[in-house]
Design a protein around this motif. Structure first.
Motif, mmCIF file in Angstrom:
data_model
loop_
_atom_site.group_PDB
_atom_site.id
_atom_site.type_symbol
_atom_site.label_atom_id
_atom_site.label_comp_id
_atom_site.label_asym_id
_atom_site.label_seq_id
_atom_site.Cartn_x
_atom_site.Cartn_y
_atom_site.Cartn_z
ATOM 1 N N ARG A 1 0.829 -1.203 0.000
ATOM 2 C CA ARG A 1 0.000 0.000 0.000
ATOM 3 C C ARG A 1 0.869 1.260 0.000
ATOM 4 O O ARG A 1 0.570 2.238 -0.687
ATOM 5 N N GLN A 2 1.932 1.245 0.738
ATOM 6 C CA GLN A 2 2.820 2.408 0.771
ATOM 7 C C GLN A 2 3.463 2.648 -0.594
ATOM 8 O O GLN A 2 3.624 3.797 -1.030
ATOM 9 N N GLY A 3 3.835 1.570 -1.263
ATOM 10 C CA GLY A 3 4.399 1.717 -2.607
ATOM 11 C C GLY A 3 3.410 2.329 -3.580
ATOM 12 O O GLY A 3 3.777 3.175 -4.413
ATOM 13 N N LEU A 4 2.140 1.930 -3.483
ATOM 14 C CA LEU A 4 1.116 2.504 -4.352
ATOM 15 C C LEU A 4 0.892 3.975 -4.019
ATOM 16 O O LEU A 4 0.669 4.794 -4.913
ATOM 17 N N ARG A 5 0.966 4.332 -2.750
ATOM 18 C CA ARG A 5 0.819 5.747 -2.365
ATOM 19 C C ARG A 5 1.941 6.592 -2.959
ATOM 20 O O ARG A 5 1.710 7.698 -3.464
ATOM 21 N N ARG A 6 3.147 6.090 -2.902
ATOM 22 C CA ARG A 6 4.273 6.857 -3.449
ATOM 23 C C ARG A 6 4.129 7.018 -4.956
ATOM 24 O O ARG A 6 4.424 8.095 -5.516
ATOM 25 N N ALA B 1 2.257 10.538 -9.740
ATOM 26 C CA ALA B 1 1.358 10.600 -10.899
ATOM 27 C C ALA B 1 0.398 11.784 -10.855
ATOM 28 O O ALA B 1 0.124 12.414 -11.890
ATOM 29 N N LEU B 2 -0.125 12.107 -9.696
ATOM 30 C CA LEU B 2 -1.218 13.077 -9.608
ATOM 31 C C LEU B 2 -0.870 14.479 -10.108
ATOM 32 O O LEU B 2 -1.769 15.189 -10.583
ATOM 33 N N PRO B 3 0.380 14.933 -10.004
ATOM 34 C CA PRO B 3 0.678 16.261 -10.567
ATOM 35 C C PRO B 3 0.405 16.396 -12.061
ATOM 36 O O PRO B 3 0.363 17.510 -12.580
ATOM 37 N N HIS B 4 0.217 15.272 -12.763
ATOM 38 C CA HIS B 4 -0.133 15.328 -14.184
ATOM 39 C C HIS B 4 -1.634 15.543 -14.401
ATOM 40 O O HIS B 4 -2.067 15.758 -15.532
ATOM 41 N N PHE B 5 -2.435 15.473 -13.325
ATOM 42 C CA PHE B 5 -3.886 15.523 -13.435
ATOM 43 C C PHE B 5 -4.419 16.651 -12.551
ATOM 44 O O PHE B 5 -4.973 16.412 -11.477
#
Length: 386
Positions: free
Chosen positions: A351-356, A361-365
């Motif tokens: 889960r921590q890896g997915l959070r990182r 990724a989110l700055p692209h959206f």
């Protein structure tokens, strides 16, 4: 069917350069933010105004309370509205034609496909007004694949468009299918309408699993979600579950969870102001979509530090989770989802890896990226306007 009042803010003699006009079905929280930012950019560019014309004040299945616009002008077109189901609406607003004549815009942006958009496109062509077409649709959710009237409507609108706008490559593929040259397509990502505070640690999250959306099966997979939760329960796994949203399957879900002795909280529909707390309250978000064109709920979960397990049947699954490796995407097979759910809940490092990955990724959206896409699509048209 309802008729809207004639808006007082749609005038033909407004000062400044010709405006940009957007026609949409109804305002949504994220589109309100988008249009506010776009209006600011257009005003800063050359003093140009942005007008937004909605086919309806609110879709029947939506309960959003929208704030009044500050930077763009908004009006609801009179006309006919058929709310065919919780997810399908049909709009016929002939008033869009005289409004177009009154505003004399530099460019017209049509949001998706309806008889209203067809009338607007036809009127714009007669007046030689450049038209842009925006859609969230992806090939898997394109009704034109199986319906000749839908295909005809899309071809008629897209064939004369100067440019296309959409949140994913899939949207570009749909527009190309109906005649838009691929080089005229511009990406404009979707984004959440709100920004959370710092995500809490898992120890401060009272729920294991979260579902957020309309409680139906044909699009949101609410019954599939229930099957997965009860399958985890059958393995002897104690679970706390939160369901935010409302719809035709709510009573069924409540009854099945209660019969299994499972603790589940049903919030019903929640306003935007309540969502940050909702997404930050669970350790895992399940998104078993059967056909979302995008799925902003995925981004809302990710920005709240909540990992996502999703089906492949949404734009967000392909364009965000898979493309950036920031979530798990699994076929709609209950046994596979049960195993993946248990694994994700048990593996904190995963889960921590997915959070990182989501943080990268989110700055692209973002809203700024979305507005930049609109400006890029409009610039060739506006550059030649007075």
């Amino acid at each position: 069917m309802r008729a809207g009042a004639r808006p007082s803010d749609i005038v033909s003699d407004a000062p400044g350069p010709p405006p940009v006009v957007v026609v949409t079905g109804a305002l949504a929280p994220y589109t309100h933010v988008l249009y506010e930012r776009l209006a600011e950019r257009l005003a800063g560019r050359d003093g140009r105004a942005l007008h937004v014309l909605s086919c309806t004040q609110r879709e029947r299945a939506r309960q959003w309370v929208m704030p009044p616009p500050l930077h763009y002008r908004h009006a609801v077109l009179p006309g006919l509205r058929w709310h065919r189901s919780s997810i399908r609406n049909l709009y016929v607003n002939p008033a869009v034609v005289p409004r177009l004549a009154a505003l004399r815009p530099a460019a017209f942006v049509l949001n998706d496909f309806s008889p209203t958009m067809l009338m607007a496109a036809g009127a714009a062509r007669l007046r030689r007004i450049p038209t842009l077409i925006r859609t969230d649709c992806v090939p898997e959710t394109d009704p034109g694949q199986g319906s000749a009237p839908h295909r005809w409507l899309r071809r008629a609108i897209v064939s004369g468009a100067a440019a296309g706008i959409g949140p994913s490559a899939g949207s570009g593929a749909v527009l190309a299918r109906y005649g838009l040259p691929p080089e005229r397509f511009v990406l404009s990502p979707l984004f959440p309408a709100w920004t959370p505070s710092a995500p809490p640690p898992d120890s401060a999250r009272p729920y294991d699993l979260l579902f957020c959306g309309m409680l139906n099966e044909e699009v949101k997979g609410a019954r599939f979600f229930t099957d997965v939760v009860l399958g985890c329960r059958a393995l002897g796994r104690p679970l706390s579950v939160r369901v935010a949203g409302d719809g035709p399957l709510r009573a069924e879900m409540e009854a099945r969870f209660a019969q299994a002795g499972l603790s589940a909280r049903f919030d019903g529909f929640l306003g935007q102001e309540a969502l940050p707390e909702v997404y930050a309250s669970a350790r895992l978000f399940l998104f078993p979509s059967r056909g979302d064109v995008w799925g902003i709920v995925v981004q809302e979960a990710l920005q709240s530090g909540t990992p996502v397990l999703a089906s492949p049947h949404s734009g967000a699954a392909r364009g965000l989770l898979e493309a950036h490796g920031c979530g798990e995407v699994r076929p709609m097979i209950v046994a596979d989802w049960i195993a993946a759910t248990v694994r994700l809940l048990d593996d904190e490092s995963l889960r921590q890896g997915l959070r990182r990955a989501a943080e990268r990724a989110l700055p692209h959206f973002t809203a700024e990226a979305a507005v930049t896409g609109y400006i890029d699509a409009l610039e060739p048209v506006l550059a030649g306007c007075a």
